[in-house]
Design a protein around this motif. Structure first.
Motif, PDB file in Angstrom:
ATOM      1  N   ALA A   1      -0.563 -14.616  15.113  1.00 40.10           N
ATOM      2  CA  ALA A   1      -0.240 -15.729  14.194  1.00 40.10           C
ATOM      3  C   ALA A   1      -0.804 -15.438  12.800  1.00 40.10           C
ATOM      4  N   TYR A   2      -2.038 -14.960  12.758  1.00 41.33           N
ATOM      5  CA  TYR A   2      -2.643 -14.629  11.456  1.00 41.33           C
ATOM      6  C   TYR A   2      -1.921 -13.451  10.796  1.00 41.33           C
ATOM      7  N   GLU A   3      -1.565 -12.449  11.601  1.00 43.60           N
ATOM      8  CA  GLU A   3      -0.827 -11.308  11.029  1.00 43.60           C
ATOM      9  C   GLU A   3       0.462 -11.773  10.366  1.00 43.60           C
ATOM     10  N   HIS A   4       1.188 -12.648  11.063  1.00 40.09           N
ATOM     11  CA  HIS A   4       2.480 -13.098  10.516  1.00 40.09           C
ATOM     12  C   HIS A   4       2.273 -13.975   9.286  1.00 40.09           C
ATOM     13  N   LYS A   5       1.220 -14.769   9.318  1.00 36.18           N
ATOM     14  CA  LYS A   5       0.902 -15.590   8.138  1.00 36.18           C
ATOM     15  C   LYS A   5       0.776 -14.674   6.907  1.00 36.18           C
ATOM     16  N   ILE A   6       0.032 -13.586   7.078  1.00 33.56           N
ATOM     17  CA  ILE A   6      -0.222 -12.659   5.972  1.00 33.56           C
ATOM     18  C   ILE A   6       1.098 -12.064   5.466  1.00 33.56           C
ATOM     19  N   PHE A   7       1.932 -11.644   6.390  1.00 32.65           N
ATOM     20  CA  PHE A   7       3.209 -11.022   6.011  1.00 32.65           C
ATOM     21  C   PHE A   7       4.100 -12.023   5.262  1.00 32.65           C
ATOM     22  N   ILE A   8       4.182 -13.236   5.797  1.00 33.50           N
ATOM     23  CA  ILE A   8       5.031 -14.250   5.160  1.00 33.50           C
ATOM     24  C   ILE A   8       4.542 -14.527   3.739  1.00 33.50           C
ATOM     25  N   GLN A   9       3.235 -14.607   3.574  1.00 29.91           N
ATOM     26  CA  GLN A   9       2.701 -14.858   2.236  1.00 29.91           C
ATOM     27  C   GLN A   9       3.054 -13.711   1.290  1.00 29.91           C
ATOM     28  N   GLY A  10       2.965 -12.496   1.800  1.00 32.43           N
ATOM     29  CA  GLY A  10       3.340 -11.332   0.977  1.00 32.43           C
ATOM     30  C   GLY A  10       4.809 -11.384   0.574  1.00 32.43           C
ATOM     31  N   LEU A  11       5.652 -11.880   1.507  1.00 28.70           N
ATOM     32  CA  LEU A  11       7.077 -12.013   1.179  1.00 28.70           C
ATOM     33  C   LEU A  11       7.253 -12.966   0.006  1.00 28.70           C
ATOM     34  N   VAL A  12       6.556 -14.105   0.069  1.00 25.13           N
ATOM     35  CA  VAL A  12       6.691 -15.104  -0.997  1.00 25.13           C
ATOM     36  C   VAL A  12       6.097 -14.571  -2.300  1.00 25.13           C
ATOM     37  N   TRP A  13       4.969 -13.903  -2.210  1.00 27.64           N
ATOM     38  CA  TRP A  13       4.309 -13.412  -3.430  1.00 27.64           C
ATOM     39  C   TRP A  13       5.022 -12.191  -4.015  1.00 27.64           C
ATOM     40  N   ASN A  14       6.068 -11.736  -3.314  1.00 30.35           N
ATOM     41  CA  ASN A  14       6.878 -10.626  -3.827  1.00 30.35           C
ATOM     42  C   ASN A  14       6.051  -9.347  -3.963  1.00 30.35           C
ATOM     43  N   ILE A  15       5.158  -9.143  -3.000  1.00 37.47           N
ATOM     44  CA  ILE A  15       4.349  -7.913  -3.023  1.00 37.47           C
ATOM     45  C   ILE A  15       4.612  -7.114  -1.740  1.00 37.47           C
ATOM     46  N   TYR A  16       4.168  -5.886  -1.754  1.00 38.60           N
ATOM     47  CA  TYR A  16       4.292  -5.051  -0.555  1.00 38.60           C
ATOM     48  C   TYR A  16       3.004  -5.175   0.249  1.00 38.60           C
ATOM     49  N   SER A  17       3.102  -5.817   1.418  1.00 40.86           N
ATOM     50  CA  SER A  17       1.883  -6.117   2.193  1.00 40.86           C
ATOM     51  C   SER A  17       1.423  -4.965   3.078  1.00 40.86           C
ATOM     52  N   PHE A  18       2.198  -3.890   3.160  1.00 40.87           N
ATOM     53  CA  PHE A  18       1.833  -2.889   4.162  1.00 40.87           C
ATOM     54  C   PHE A  18       1.387  -1.546   3.581  1.00 40.87           C
ATOM     55  N   ASP A  19       1.175  -1.497   2.282  1.00 38.59           N
ATOM     56  CA  ASP A  19       0.553  -0.286   1.732  1.00 38.59           C
ATOM     57  C   ASP A  19      -0.873  -0.639   1.314  1.00 38.59           C
ATOM     58  N   GLN A  20      -1.615   0.323   0.817  1.00 39.11           N
ATOM     59  CA  GLN A  20      -3.006   0.064   0.415  1.00 39.11           C
ATOM     60  C   GLN A  20      -3.448   1.079  -0.624  1.00 39.11           C
ATOM     61  N   TRP A  21      -2.646   1.192  -1.691  1.00 42.02           N
ATOM     62  CA  TRP A  21      -2.954   2.183  -2.717  1.00 42.02           C
ATOM     63  C   TRP A  21      -4.301   1.906  -3.379  1.00 42.02           C
ATOM     64  N   GLY A  22      -4.710   0.653  -3.334  1.00 41.81           N
ATOM     65  CA  GLY A  22      -5.958   0.260  -4.010  1.00 41.81           C
ATOM     66  C   GLY A  22      -7.217   0.875  -3.419  1.00 41.81           C
ATOM     67  N   VAL A  23      -7.109   1.533  -2.275  1.00 47.30           N
ATOM     68  CA  VAL A  23      -8.321   2.136  -1.713  1.00 47.30           C
ATOM     69  C   VAL A  23      -8.447   3.610  -2.120  1.00 47.30           C
ATOM     70  N   GLU A  24      -7.428   4.152  -2.783  1.00 50.06           N
ATOM     71  CA  GLU A  24      -7.382   5.599  -3.028  1.00 50.06           C
ATOM     72  C   GLU A  24      -8.340   6.074  -4.119  1.00 50.06           C
ATOM     73  N   LEU A  25      -8.413   5.315  -5.226  1.00 48.42           N
ATOM     74  CA  LEU A  25      -9.184   5.786  -6.378  1.00 48.42           C
ATOM     75  C   LEU A  25     -10.647   6.042  -6.013  1.00 48.42           C
ATOM     76  N   GLY A  26     -11.247   5.086  -5.342  1.00 46.30           N
ATOM     77  CA  GLY A  26     -12.658   5.226  -4.956  1.00 46.30           C
ATOM     78  C   GLY A  26     -12.869   6.429  -4.050  1.00 46.30           C
ATOM     79  N   LYS A  27     -11.905   6.635  -3.120  1.00 50.36           N
ATOM     80  CA  LYS A  27     -12.017   7.786  -2.196  1.00 50.36           C
ATOM     81  C   LYS A  27     -11.999   9.089  -2.997  1.00 50.36           C
ATOM     82  N   ALA A  28     -11.075   9.169  -3.965  1.00 54.46           N
ATOM     83  CA  ALA A  28     -10.933  10.409  -4.748  1.00 54.46           C
ATOM     84  C   ALA A  28     -12.180  10.641  -5.594  1.00 54.46           C
ATOM     85  N   LEU A  29     -12.711   9.593  -6.195  1.00 51.18           N
ATOM     86  CA  LEU A  29     -13.906   9.756  -7.031  1.00 51.18           C
ATOM     87  C   LEU A  29     -15.110  10.179  -6.191  1.00 51.18           C
ATOM     88  N   ALA A  30     -15.205   9.633  -4.977  1.00 57.43           N
ATOM     89  CA  ALA A  30     -16.331  10.022  -4.104  1.00 57.43           C
ATOM     90  C   ALA A  30     -16.304  11.530  -3.884  1.00 57.43           C
TER      91      ALA A  30
END
Ligand code: F6P
Length: 551
Positions: free
Chosen positions: A488-517
């Protein structure tokens, strides 16, 4: 393809903004006084689970507008696209099919025109056979002893899901003991291994990519620790298995591919507990319980696909979240299980929610002009009551909260459970009704306080109330209910992403810190010129000096 509608440009959005101005003037107490059937109208049930949405600062008209918003943003079509295997994770070119992993219907699910049903079944069978061998003791370690300890090495989705579920289902544990090592901090693996016997320990190296720095570092240390016993390289096969999508890397690491449990790129890391990433659960809870867990989630998937907006639990959860974040000014959501064993539930959905919807670029590649994913946080009740509830009751923040509990407990000692539940109910009641100045003054007067004392102290004892909560109750914490709740929580998250017009299943935001480390690591060990900002340079220099490394 998902729709690419800017939600703030929809008709419903503007109407919701004016509706929210009206609702901000209302008090939850009045909503209950106006409608004695509010609870009956706003509760929803699924199997054993009861979701009471009535203590939310919302009315039927707001919900109708949210339904319109959902329809303008293509929520139904988006759900259909996900469930049917369309490549809705467009920035990575992948389908999103964690629902297929728990699909107990006959429906065939296709990715690139190929059915995935058989592949999933095969891995489930492999998991069942393997867990049966480990549990029965027929799988022997290198010295002929049975396995007693399972150490899952993974991080993020390859750790949080199995860890959270293993903890939440403690009453279902068998004789095996599962441990979870995630942090690259050597404290984690050292403290975990120090009491374990290598002859009776099995490692599950869990990593979708099999390249994650933390996991590979811990896995290498585990192998060294294992080989420091009397074991040889040939014994590794009896003590190391891998769960991954990356066969090549698993082989490179030295794990026999027959000891590999696969999953697929269409399973997102934070949605992977349903895949072979759940292997430690199949072992530590028994395969039957793991299957019940999957079946619970499947029932919620069916509900998502079939129920209309009004009766659809994940849709109602998503609608409330959007209402609070976009129209009522909430920045965070608390998740408070009144179940000690669910102590990692909020942490699990921190990743689930914040890695999915913590994004400011929309599906058109533009920066959004509205708020997206909220901050998720929480701790079990009653402990939270003695820590952060002060702020929830009398602070200046507006924090919608989910309270989760069960009518019955697995633990029958004394009257703990009724006390626990009375606290759950009392807190949601208090958050809603608050306590007026008149009530406080009358109470103080009755206790003999002087007029002067009342004038001085009463303001501090007033509670405005009107703080929204959703109460979620089940019969007894069990694999099916937990599966359904997580879904139920997973679907809540997906539905919200649909409304917010964002891509809920990628995670590019974690890459920069990994590369700098990766750029900092050699600077810490080898010295050399530091081409960094003044602060980072100063901090690196401090560490070098303290560790005796010459620049
Ligand atoms: O399973 P892997 O590939 O080791 O990744 C672990 C975690 O790292 C992330 O990619 C980024 O934090 C998560 O999405 C993922 O769950």
């Amino acid at each position: 393809m998902l729709k690419r509608i800017d939600p703030s440009q929809t008709k419903a959005w503007t109407q919701l903004e004016s509706k929210a101005r009206e609702m901000r003037e209302k008090h939850l107490k009045d909503l209950f006084a106006e409608d004695p059937n509010r609870f009956e109208k706003m509760k929803r049930e699924h199997k054993d689970l009861l979701f009471d949405f009535s203590k939310n600062l919302i009315d039927a008209e707001s919900l109708e507008l949210l339904e319109e918003l959902f329809s303008e943003c293509g929520v139904k079509e988006g759900i259909q696209a996900m469930l049917s295997g369309e490549k809705i994770n467009e920035t990575e070119g992948r389908a999103v099919l964690h629902t297929a992993l728990r699909n107990f219907s006959d429906e065939e699910i296709l990715v690139d025109g190929q059915s995935v049903n058989e592949d999933i079944e095969k891995v489930l069978e492999q998991m069942q056979d393997f867990s049966d061998l480990i549990i029965s003791g027929n799988w022997k370690g290198y010295s002929g002893k049975t396995i007693k300890h399972i150490v899952n090495i993974g991080i993020g989705g390859s750790d949080l899901g199995p860890l959270m579920v293993y903890e939440a289902l403690k009453p279902y544990h068998n004789h095996l003991r599962c441990h979870y090592v995630s942090n690259v901090d050597g404290a984690h693996i050292n403290e975990t291994l120090k009491d374990l016997d290598p002859e009776q320990t099995l490692f599950i190296i869990a990593s979708k990519t099999f390249t994650t720095q933390e996991t590979m570092t811990n896995a290498r240390s585990a192998r060294e620790w294992f080989l420091r016993s009397n074991a040889s390289e040939n014994d590794i096969a009896k003590h190391f298995v891998a769960v991954s999508t990356n066969r090549e890397k698993v082989i490179d690491f030295g794990i026999d591919p027959t000891n590999m449990f696969v999953f697929w790129d269409w399973v997102g890391g934070r949605y992977s507990v349903w895949s072979a990433i759940g292997l430690s659960l199949a072992c530590g809870l028994g395969y039957k319980n793991f299957e019940k867990f999957l079946r619970g989630a499947h029932s919620m998937d069916r509900h998502l696909a079939e129920a209309d907006f009004k009766n659809n639990i994940p849709m109602q959860m998503a609608a409330l979240g959007i209402w609070y974040v976009n129209f009522m000014g909430a920045e965070s959501e608390a998740i408070i299980p009144y179940d000690q064993n669910m102590h990692r539930f909020a942490a699990y959905f921190q990743q689930g929610n914040m890695e999915s919807n913590g994004k400011y670029i929309d599906r058109n590649g533009q920066k959004v002009s509205y708020a997206t994913g909220p901050i998720i946080w929480g701790e079990p009740g009653t402990n939270g009551q003695h820590a952060f509830f002060q702020l929830m009751h009398q602070g200046t923040r507006f924090i919608p909260a989910d309270f989760i509990g069960f009518a019955e407990s697995h633990y029958t000692m004394g009257d703990h459970h009724l006390k626990l539940l009375s606290n759950f109910l009392a807190q949601t009641e208090a958050l809603m009704i608050g306590k007026t100045k008149e009530e406080v003054e009358a109470e103080m007067k009755a206790k003999g306080s002087s007029e002067e004392e009342i004038a001085k102290i009463a303001p501090y004892r007033v509670f405005e109330g009107n703080r929204p909560t959703t109460s979620i109750l089940g019969q007894k914490s069990d694999p099916e209910s937990l599966g359904a709740l997580i879904a139920a929580y997973e679907h809540k998250i997906f539905i919200q992403g649909l409304v917010w017009n964002i891509y809920s299943f990628d995670q590019w935001g974690v890459e920069l810190g990994k590369a700098l480390a990766n750029t900092i690591l050699p600077l810490l060990s080898e010295g050399g010129e530091i081409d960094k900002d003044a602060s980072t340079k100063g901090l690196i220099t401090y560490i070098r000096n303290r560790r005796g490394i010459k620049g």
